[in-house]
Write a protein that holds these residues in place. Structure first.
Motif, short mmCIF file in Angstrom:
data_model
loop_
_atom_site.label_atom_id
_atom_site.label_comp_id
_atom_site.label_asym_id
_atom_site.label_seq_id
_atom_site.Cartn_x
_atom_site.Cartn_y
_atom_site.Cartn_z
N ALA A 198 -1.99 29.89 41.99
CA ALA A 198 -0.74 29.19 41.69
C ALA A 198 0.28 30.12 41.04
O ALA A 198 -0.06 30.92 40.17
CB ALA A 198 -1.02 28.01 40.76
N ARG A 219 -0.81 25.10 36.35
CA ARG A 219 -1.76 25.23 37.46
C ARG A 219 -2.27 23.87 37.90
O ARG A 219 -2.43 23.62 39.10
CB ARG A 219 -2.92 26.14 37.05
CG ARG A 219 -2.52 27.61 36.93
CD ARG A 219 -3.72 28.51 36.71
NE ARG A 219 -4.22 28.43 35.35
CZ ARG A 219 -3.75 29.14 34.32
NH1 ARG A 219 -2.76 30.00 34.52
NH2 ARG A 219 -4.27 29.02 33.12
N TYR A 270 0.56 22.12 39.79
CA TYR A 270 0.74 22.76 41.10
C TYR A 270 -0.32 22.28 42.07
O TYR A 270 -0.02 21.92 43.23
CB TYR A 270 0.68 24.28 40.94
CG TYR A 270 0.88 25.05 42.23
CD1 TYR A 270 2.16 25.33 42.70
CD2 TYR A 270 -0.20 25.51 42.97
CE1 TYR A 270 2.36 26.04 43.87
CE2 TYR A 270 -0.02 26.22 44.14
CZ TYR A 270 1.27 26.48 44.59
OH TYR A 270 1.45 27.17 45.77
#
Length: 628
Positions: free
Chosen positions: A471, A479, A482
């Motif tokens: 990510a 993260r 994402y």
């Protein structure tokens, strides 16, 4: 909103049978009850089902302009601006809608046209001059698109799997890895399909198939970046956030048919209604559904917002035990789908369709602004992980987690098994478990030895691990968000809204998923997304002038379906029958005795397996529908 389908021969331009295209779009009739169309030429055929929203009498599809022909599903919210740019460059328009904008846009800009579009879409453009078919899907995956390579060398595509299955050349064989994905996550993700060989064009990707060339891999044309940080005061960033929300709402209020909004009384839908009321000269039409259970009923909160903004409000009390809709959902989703809130989502879509043709929803804010409780847990666990080396974490927490009893019946402080296992794992693995339904340990008991051998060590969680590792992000929350934008959002949330709304001929629009808003939210410092355990912190702070604090800061509720109670009550027989299911047994994938033991343990009330039983039941019914 519409349904699209087609066939393209990238090799020899064999004739395409119009009856085959007709069968494919007939399977998608619910997506477009207002009309249909078919167009064929040597080596290509396109079909379309229409739900008229813009330019009601014009813009029939498939639409041709010279050597270009399009079949398109979606809405381009900035089509008027693009139209003006294209006219200034010499384009001449015959219609007033957004479809023709895509044709002239392709001629002027080619694939880079996608960067200029603000909308939700999946479309196919046949370019006779280039001898090519161009397939594209919107940035976040609001609209679906499936495709498959067939034995005769052609490529077929359709909005939904049922459209492809209407083509007799599609081979109906199940993909076991997709079953592993489904049992882990509760849905078949966007990079998998229950039918082997069928693919879904990923969100933010396009596919350019050129005659005479090998089938290419899809190309990503958009991504969201969490690696940069916006600077500015809380007030300035809050004002910019509201302005971007306002732009997302107003752009999605353009329609030539009745328009309204879903209103749950939660922060997201309330914010959308507040901004709609600000922009509308008439009372906004809102709707909500409620339950006769005080702990799960949001009608009071929805009424508060409806009165505050003088909306034309409708509500309906529905039975949370309405499991008669199960087969309706199975038919709508094709692939197995185990998000129990789909039942309530279908019901609110049906209520909205009685009054409007387009409804705005509040979906997307939780993913964009860290609204889910699991983000808070992920952040806390990552801080603990940072205190110990990985090998010590595995030894200490792993051992504790293995031996700590699974006590679903106990008060929350005593249900530590999942937390201990999460602390023993890496961040990506732990987060994958937190968004999952059936754990790897339970799946290992349910899958037969033959199935586990066939999977060859494949695990659904690895998708999250890999995505989070790659990510463009700075922080654990970055993260996790994402990964959710890449998997959970298109695979679960947007699939749920698309299929349930399209099943009743309703167009749902998600203003809080305007890509400009999502991109901005990704730059916000983590503390402005999640602060002191409060998700969507900046959004709530910025909306204080618009919404009462008892709405902004109340606990998140969401649609609730009493699945676990069903399997200890009205559906107890269904749970028991799963262990003797002929369909599940014939797959060879499951240890049927393990399923029986799972159902009995759940009925006893000491172990919670309601969601897993729901998964198995929905899988069984989907297998029957898809494979017969």
């Amino acid at each position: 909103m519409c349904g699209i389908a087609g066939i393209f021969h990238p090799g020899t331009p064999k004739p395409v049978d119009p009856n085959r295209i007709q069968a494919m779009i007939a399977a998608l009739a619910h997506r477009g009850p207002d009309g249909d169309g078919i167009w064929t030429a040597p080596g290509v055929g396109l079909g379309h089902r229409r739900l008229s929203i813009i330019d009601l009498e014009g813009s029939p599809q498939p639409m041709s302009d010279g050597d270009l022909t399009i079949s398109y599903n979606g809405e381009i919210y900035n089509f008027a601006e693009l139209r003006a740019d294209l006219i200034a460059a010499g384009a001449r328009f015959r219609t007033a809608g957004d479809t023709e904008v895509l044709l002239h846009g392709w001629r002027a800009w080619g694939p880079s046209m996608l960067d200029r579009l603000n909308g939700m879409f999946a479309f196919a453009i046949h370019d006779a001059g280039a001898r090519a078919l161009f397939l594209a899907r919107d940035r976040l995956g609001v609209k679906p698109l499936h495709y498959v390579e067939l034995a005769d060398g052609s490529v077929a595509f359709a909005s939904e799997l049922k459209g492809l299955l209407a083509n007799p050349l599609v081979r109906r064989a199940p993909d076991l890895s997709a079953v592993e994905d489904y049992m882990a996550l509760g849905y078949v993700p966007d990079d998998a399909c229950l039918v082997a060989g069928v693919k879904k064009l990923a969100a933010g990707h396009f596919l350019l198939i050129e005659r005479g060339r090998n089938m290419p891999a899809p190309r990503r044309w958009w991504d969201v970046d969490f690696s940069n940080r916006a600077t500015g005061s809380t007030r300035a960033l809050g004002e910019e956030l509201v302005e971007r929300m306002r732009a997302g709402v107003r752009s999605r209020m353009v329609a030539d048919v009745p328009l309204g909004a879903f209103l749950s009384g939660g922060v997201d839908s309330s914010a959308v209604v507040a901004l709609m009321a600000e922009a509308s000269p008439r009372a906004v039409r809102t709707c909500t559904i409620g339950f006769d259970e005080a702990g799960h009923d949001e009608r009071g909160h929805a009424t508060t917002i409806a009165r505050r903004f003088a909306t034309d409000h409708a509500e309906r009390v529905v039975d949370p035990d309405d499991f008669a809709l199960i087969d309706t959902l199975v038919a709508a989703f094709d692939e197995p789908f185990a998000d129990g809130s789909a039942l309530a989502t279908y019901q609110v879509c049906a209520l909205a369709r009685e009054r409007v043709t387009v409804a705005l929803s509040g979906d997307g804010a939780d993913e964009a602004l860290a609204g889910y409780r699991r983000y808070r847990f992920q952040a806390a666990e990552e801080r603990v992980r940072g205190l110990l080396p990985a090998h010590l974490r595995t030894q200490i927490f792993g051992a504790l987690g293995r031996y700590y009893p699974k006590a679903d019946w106990a008060p929350r402080p005593f249900r530590a098994k999942s937390t201990l296992l999460a602390l023993a794992a890496g961040g990506g693995e732990a987060y994958a478990r937190s968004v999952g339904v059936t754990t790897p340990e339970v799946r290992a008991r349910l899958f037969s030895n033959a199935a586990q051998a066939a999977l060859g060590g494949y695990r659904a969680e690895e998708r999250y691990v890999a995505t989070m590792a790659a990510a463009p992000a700075r922080d654990a929350i970055d993260r996790a968000q994402y990964a959710d934008l890449k998997h959970w959002l298109p695979g679960d949330i947007l699939t749920k809204v698309d299929r349930t709304s399209m099943a009743v001929g309703l167009e749902a629009r998600e203003p809080l998923l305007d890509h400009r808003l999502v991109e901005f939210c990704a730059t916000l410092p983590v503390g402005m997304r999640l602060r002191h355990g409060e998700g969507k912190w900046l959004m709530k702070k910025a909306m204080e002038p618009y919404l009462p604090k008892e709405i902004l800061y109340r606990p998140k509720m969401g649609f609730v379906t009493p699945i676990s109670a069903w399997f200890r009550g009205a559906l107890a027989g269904e749970a028991s029958a799963l262990g003797s299911s002929r369909m599940l047994a014939e797959t060879g994938w499951f240890d049927m005795a393990a399923i029986t033991a799972l159902a009995e343990a759940h009925r006893g009330g000491r172990v919670e397996h309601g969601r897993t039983l729901w998964q198995l039941m929905m899988l069984e019914r989907s297998l029957k529908r898809v494979f017969g």
